[in-house]
Design an enzyme around this catalytic site. Structure first.
Site, short mmCIF file in Angstrom:
data_model
loop_
_atom_site.label_atom_id
_atom_site.label_comp_id
_atom_site.label_asym_id
_atom_site.label_seq_id
_atom_site.Cartn_x
_atom_site.Cartn_y
_atom_site.Cartn_z
N HIS A 92 0.83 -1.20 0.00
CA HIS A 92 0.00 0.00 0.00
C HIS A 92 0.86 1.25 0.00
O HIS A 92 1.96 1.26 0.57
CB HIS A 92 -0.96 0.02 1.19
CG HIS A 92 -0.29 0.04 2.55
ND1 HIS A 92 0.04 1.20 3.18
CD2 HIS A 92 0.10 -0.95 3.38
CE1 HIS A 92 0.60 0.93 4.35
NE2 HIS A 92 0.65 -0.38 4.50
N ASP A 94 -0.59 4.29 0.88
CA ASP A 94 -1.12 5.27 1.84
C ASP A 94 -0.40 5.16 3.18
O ASP A 94 0.15 4.11 3.53
CB ASP A 94 -2.63 5.10 2.02
CG ASP A 94 -3.03 3.70 2.49
OD1 ASP A 94 -2.38 2.73 2.08
OD2 ASP A 94 -3.98 3.59 3.28
N ASP A 125 6.56 1.72 6.79
CA ASP A 125 5.20 1.20 6.55
C ASP A 125 4.54 2.00 5.45
O ASP A 125 3.81 2.94 5.72
CB ASP A 125 4.39 1.27 7.85
CG ASP A 125 3.01 0.67 7.73
OD1 ASP A 125 2.71 0.04 6.70
OD2 ASP A 125 2.21 0.85 8.66
N GLU A 158 -5.20 0.98 2.73
CA GLU A 158 -4.90 -0.09 3.70
C GLU A 158 -4.99 0.45 5.11
O GLU A 158 -5.47 -0.22 6.01
CB GLU A 158 -3.50 -0.66 3.45
CG GLU A 158 -3.26 -2.02 4.13
CD GLU A 158 -2.76 -1.91 5.57
OE1 GLU A 158 -2.81 -2.91 6.28
OE2 GLU A 158 -2.35 -0.82 5.99
N GLU A 159 -4.53 1.68 5.29
CA GLU A 159 -4.47 2.25 6.64
C GLU A 159 -5.82 2.79 7.10
O GLU A 159 -6.02 3.05 8.28
CB GLU A 159 -3.42 3.38 6.69
CG GLU A 159 -2.00 2.95 6.37
CD GLU A 159 -1.38 2.08 7.45
OE1 GLU A 159 -2.09 1.70 8.39
OE2 GLU A 159 -0.18 1.79 7.33
N GLU A 187 4.82 -5.63 4.15
CA GLU A 187 4.65 -4.95 5.43
C GLU A 187 5.88 -5.16 6.31
O GLU A 187 6.56 -6.19 6.21
CB GLU A 187 3.42 -5.48 6.17
CG GLU A 187 2.10 -5.13 5.54
CD GLU A 187 1.66 -3.68 5.80
OE1 GLU A 187 2.44 -2.92 6.42
OE2 GLU A 187 0.56 -3.33 5.38
N HIS A 373 3.93 3.89 12.29
CA HIS A 373 2.83 4.73 12.82
C HIS A 373 3.30 5.72 13.88
O HIS A 373 2.49 6.37 14.52
CB HIS A 373 1.68 3.86 13.38
CG HIS A 373 0.97 3.04 12.34
ND1 HIS A 373 -0.35 2.67 12.46
CD2 HIS A 373 1.39 2.53 11.17
CE1 HIS A 373 -0.71 1.95 11.39
NE2 HIS A 373 0.35 1.86 10.60
#
Ligand SMILES: [Zn+2]
Length: 402
Positions: A92, A94, A125, A158-159, A187, A373
């Site tokens: 992903h 995003d 990520d 995805e997030e 990931e 994150h």
């Protein structure tokens, strides 16, 4: 000597001195991706950049955009008469929000290198994973006629809600009757050092908003009311005490947890008309969602409850047992990193939950996940080309022909 092995043997101290060495293609692409402000579900041009690179290699691009989400499905098959096996490289573009900007040491969307570490939102990520995959395929196709089909499935959802991204594309693949053999999700899977862990499975998540129905009345006249709390209590005790399964070698037993319990009007002399309960199963491959639902209903019915149950199912569990993909991943990691990865099934969910039900062997292989994150998200620069080498090694083992 391939470009890759040359890059790997290049003195790292020299590499660290310059930001734009041509021998660091993964670093360059990661930086270009971080520079695109792709707050979920905005792709911000990341897929276009990757798509351009893949198109140059002969990939066919298909855009499956939906509801503001960018989805790129890119496929490459050297011999259409022999399309198998099919391997999907998934990821992903995003990223999650940055949090307070003043707590970042540098602008999260302006990649910055400090002491051999690349900082920026998405560094781990998972823009580095995507860049490492693209560069791995570039090297592979430069000197190899590949067997079967290689595909990239890249989404910008995805997030966030994760409804219109991989979940949707997986549905499209299913409708087309396409069954991938392997999927690698990029990931961040590594724990303390690159390659020490690969994710081979995830638990499923099943939740329920349960409303137990009764009849409101005065506490002094219980025979004229029906107390839903009294009805729920023994049923809840049984649910809490139930052993749903015993787990297996890869997963802990399925767990049942109550997150909310509410009943009553606030008045101390009123029997409430209803009671609400929210609970969640994190379940392993020894149980299915339908079995768990049926067993809950059996308990509720056994206790004579009247109720309304609203279920939410956000992910099936999956487990990739030993197969060609895991063997290739282990062997490649061993070659690049000199270690044997732990097989991990913990953590939250990922898009692997949508790919495994298609019938693919799925593993997640990526950089160290300790900063994902977080403020000052980062990835070690030395890990970038090595991660790409891991992917390349897997691809050569599964798809390479000389
Ligand atoms: Zn991610």
């Amino acid at each position: 000597m391939t470009l890759l092995s040359f890059a790997l043997s290049f003195p790292l101290s020299l590499c660290a001195m310059a930001d734009d060495l041509p021998l660091r293609p993964v670093l360059d692409l990661t930086r270009a991706l971080i520079g695109r402000r792709s707050l979920t579900p905005d792709d911000a041009g990341c897929c276009a950049l990757i798509g351009e690179r893949l198109q140059r290699l002969g990939f066919t691009l298909e855009w499956l955009n939906r509801e503001g989400v960018t989805n790129l499905l890119a496929t490459y098959c050297a011999d259409p008469a022999a399309p198998a096996p099919l391997l999907i490289l998934a990821g992903h573009t995003d990223v999650v929000p940055t949090g307070p900007l003043d707590r970042w040491s540098s602008d999260p969307f302006q990649p910055e290198i400090r002491d051999g570490v690349l900082y920026g939102r998405g560094a781990a990520d998972m823009k580095s994973g995507l860049a490492a995959m693209v560069c791995a395929v570039e090297r592979l196709l430069a000197d190899t006629k590949v067997r079967g089909t290689l595909a990239f499935l890249i989404t910008s959802d995805e997030e966030g809600a994760a409804l219109h991204g991989t979940k949707y594309v997986a549905q499209v693949l299913r409708e087309r009757g396409i069954v991938p053999d392997y999927a690698i999700v990029g990931e961040a899977s590594s724990h303390l050092t690159l390659g020490d862990r690969i994710v081979v499975g995830r638990r499923g998540s099943l939740g329920c908003n349960l409303r137990v129905l009764g009849k409101q009345g005065h506490v002094a006249y219980p025979h004229k009311a029906d107390n839903p709390i009294h009805r729920l209590a023994p049923a809840l005790a049984e649910l809490v005490a139930t052993e749903w399964d015993q787990g297996n070698a890869q997963f802990p037993p399925t767990s049942f947890q109550v997150s909310n319990l509410h009943g009553g009007t606030g008045a101390n002399n009123v029997i409430p008309g209803e009671a609400d309960l929210i609970f969640n199963f994190r379940y392993c491959t020894e149980s299915t969602a339908d079995e768990l639902k049926a067993r809950v209903f059996a308990v509720l019915d056994h206790h004579g409850l009247r109720y309304d149950a609203q279920w939410w199912h956000t992910g099936e569990p999956f487990l990739t047992r030993h197969g060609a993909l895991i063997a290739a991943a282990e062997s490649s990691i061993n070659e690049v990193c000199g270690l044997s990865p732990e097989h991990f099934t913990g953590g939250g969910t990922s898009d692997a939950r949508f790919l495994a039900p298609l019938g693919a062997e799925v593993v997640e292989i990526g950089p160290i996940n300790d900063s994902i994150h977080k403020i000052d998200e980062h990835v070690r620069i030395d890990d970038l080309e090595r991660l790409s080498a891991i992917y390349e090694g897997v691809l050569r083992r599964l798809h390479g022909t000389r």
